[in-house]
Enzyme design. Structure first.
Site, PDB file in Angstrom:
ATOM      1  N   SER A   1       0.840  -1.192   0.000  1.00  0.00           N
ATOM      2  CA  SER A   1       0.000   0.000   0.000  1.00  0.00           C
ATOM      3  C   SER A   1       0.871   1.236   0.000  1.00  0.00           C
ATOM      4  O   SER A   1       2.095   1.167   0.188  1.00  0.00           O
ATOM      5  CB  SER A   1      -0.908   0.012   1.238  1.00  0.00           C
ATOM      6  N   LYS A   2       0.252   2.387  -0.184  1.00  0.00           N
ATOM      7  CA  LYS A   2       0.992   3.646  -0.179  1.00  0.00           C
ATOM      8  C   LYS A   2       1.595   3.944   1.196  1.00  0.00           C
ATOM      9  O   LYS A   2       2.532   4.713   1.316  1.00  0.00           O
ATOM     10  CB  LYS A   2       0.076   4.791  -0.615  1.00  0.00           C
ATOM     11  N   ARG A   3       1.030   3.313   2.233  1.00  0.00           N
ATOM     12  CA  ARG A   3       1.592   3.514   3.577  1.00  0.00           C
ATOM     13  C   ARG A   3       2.936   2.807   3.723  1.00  0.00           C
ATOM     14  O   ARG A   3       3.757   3.189   4.545  1.00  0.00           O
ATOM     15  CB  ARG A   3       0.617   2.974   4.634  1.00  0.00           C
ATOM     16  N   ASP A   4       3.144   1.750   2.933  1.00  0.00           N
ATOM     17  CA  ASP A   4       4.359   0.951   3.052  1.00  0.00           C
ATOM     18  C   ASP A   4       5.509   1.475   2.213  1.00  0.00           C
ATOM     19  O   ASP A   4       6.665   1.114   2.433  1.00  0.00           O
ATOM     20  CB  ASP A   4       4.079  -0.500   2.635  1.00  0.00           C
ATOM     21  N   ALA A   5       5.220   2.286   1.211  1.00  0.00           N
ATOM     22  CA  ALA A   5       6.251   2.789   0.301  1.00  0.00           C
ATOM     23  C   ALA A   5       5.900   4.217  -0.077  1.00  0.00           C
ATOM     24  O   ALA A   5       4.804   4.700   0.188  1.00  0.00           O
ATOM     25  CB  ALA A   5       6.342   1.921  -0.949  1.00  0.00           C
TER      26      ALA A   5
END
Length: 464
Positions: free
Chosen positions: A238-242
């Site tokens: 997800s965008k939270r991870d990268a």
């Protein structure tokens, strides 16, 4: 047959990591076989598609070193081609008009779900006659009702589904807009795409597309579905991870070749090799060595790769990148290239990103106004007295480079009966404001004689 691949982003947002990897695999596969790598901008979603996102996607690909062939194809300019394809399918009996209101179809689907029954929309369910003059209609592709629909995937093997499990596919909405499936297939035929390489979440779409290719009388390309990238929780990244976009990595101080190397190794390998130039990736990349399982996104691995590339980077290039970061620091007067190149040369061994390289080098560009608390303990009256004497030695060094400075320092230490550690750490704090730096003789050389002496004198005045 000449290989033709394509990357087809939607400009509804910036280019994220998953999309960048898909583009890279298409690029490497085509270039490694002397083929073409094409771009297609899927901008038929007029409300969400933005020109700034399109530009950012192109800038991201260019930054990563993925040059494409010809001008990008824009779907928003190809409405006539999609209309002609839909009309062909209607005239050949491969598709039919459906006057069923979308809300009625959704109600039927919802009712089936509540009753835990399978639901597939078929022609016998469709309203054939308009309920009133001028009523809009959707166009649906007739799907087979028996047998299987499938294809041989170059990564995942045979993928198929019972034909009865698939809906008759909407290819034109009741408002007249062609859907993704029709545009995608028509454009792949038009562009002469030989290999469609995309994420494994498109497998179901591909089952629909093989039927559409056949209905249009076109040969389907070969398909390769790349397993998705997994985040720390094992689920889809997800965008939270990268970072939200590829260009954010540029802003954070990553080198494009490091990110390309990292992306290539997400699900692909070539023996035990870890570091690849773009030329090596083009030479070795093959779909047969792409894994079938999700690839884990490891930010520490990316940092390690970036640090490796920074260590081996040319000083002039690092100086240019540092300048780009430092220009956002209002307190720092960015020095001439020669000085920046020297700084980059002695700092790059310990920096993981260009941002770290720039931020950790601040004391080369501005004189410390204060000293770290843990550093002040080294600036005792005795140490400051030794530094004052040592300054006289430095004044006498005519060739102010690391080796002559080191030789003069050793002579001073011998004459003063002083161990190096009793001089080096106080000197480091006086010069840099802290207790960590590259080799002290290299720091002295880069600062220059006048600046080094001024900083030693300043420390004596502030803490003496």
């Amino acid at each position: 047959m000449s290989v033709v691949t394509r990357f087809a982003p939607s400009p509804t947002g910036p280019l994220h990591i998953g999309g960048a990897r898909t583009a890279l695999f298409n690029f490497l596969y085509a270039r490694g076989r002397g083929g073409k790598f094409l771009l297609r901008i899927e901008d038929t979603d007029r409300e969400r598609s933005k020109l700034e996102f399109e530009r950012e996607i192109l800038d991201s690909l260019a930054w990563l070193g993925m040059d494409w062939d010809g001008e990008p194809l824009k779907q928003s300019l190809r409405g006539e081609a999609y209309a002609a394809a839909a009309e062909k399918l209607l005239s050949t009996g491969k598709a039919y008009r459906d006057y069923t209101p979308p809300e009625e179809v959704e109600a039927l689907r919802q009712k089936a779900q509540e009753q835990k029954l399978p639901f597939r929309f078929r022609e016998e369910m469709a309203r054939k006659d308009p309920p009133k003059a001028g009523a809009p209609f959707a166009i649906r592709l007739r799907f087979p009702t028996e047998g299987v629909v499938g294809f041989d995937d170059l990564i995942l093997g045979r993928i198929e589904s019972q034909a009865k499990e698939l809906d008759d596919l909407v290819i034109v909405r009741s408002g007249g807009e062609p859907v993704f499936h029709l545009c995608n297939v028509v454009d792949d035929v038009f562009q002469g795409t030989t290999h469609v390489i995309r994420g494994s979440d498109h497998q179901t779409n591909t089952l629909k597309h093989v039927v559409l290719y056949e209905a249009l009388g076109a040969s389907a390309p070969k398909f390769a579905h790349i397993p998705l990238i997994a985040g720390p929780d094992g689920k889809k990244l997800s965008k939270r991870d990268a970072a939200r976009s590829a260009l954010e990595y540029k802003e954070q101080g990553y080198l494009p070749e490091a990110l390309v190397n990292f992306l290539a190794r997400l699900g692909w390998s070539h023996g035990d090799q870890e570091i690849f130039s773009m030329a090596e990736l083009i030479k070795h990349f093959d779909l047969g060595t792409v894994g079938k399982s999700m690839a884990a996104f490891n930010p520490d691995k990316l940092l390690w790769l970036n640090q490796t590339y920074i260590k081996n980077a040319d000083g002039k290039r690092l100086a240019e990148l540092m300048r780009e970061h430092l220009r956002h620091e209002p307190k720092i007067a960015v020095p001439a290239d020669e000085h920046l190149i020297k700084v980059a040369g002695i700092q790059k061994e310990r920096a993981r990103t260009i941002r770290e390289l720039s931020e950790s080098s601040w004391y080369f560009f501005m004189r410390p106004e204060q000293y770290e608390e843990k550093g002040k303990k080294f600036l005792t009256p005795e140490a400051l007295a030794s530094l004052g004497k040592y300054a006289k030695t430095l004044k006498g060094v005519s060739d102010f480079h690391a080796k002559p400075i080191e030789a003069a320092t050793q002579a001073f230490l011998t004459e003063s009966n002083l161990p190096l550690k009793d001089l080096a750490q106080p000197l480091r704090v006086a010069l840099t404001g802290g207790t960590v730096s590259p080799g002290i003789f290299e720091v002295l050389e880069v600062l220059g004689k006048d600046e080094a002496l001024a900083r030693i004198e300043q420390a004596g005045k502030i803490l003496g």
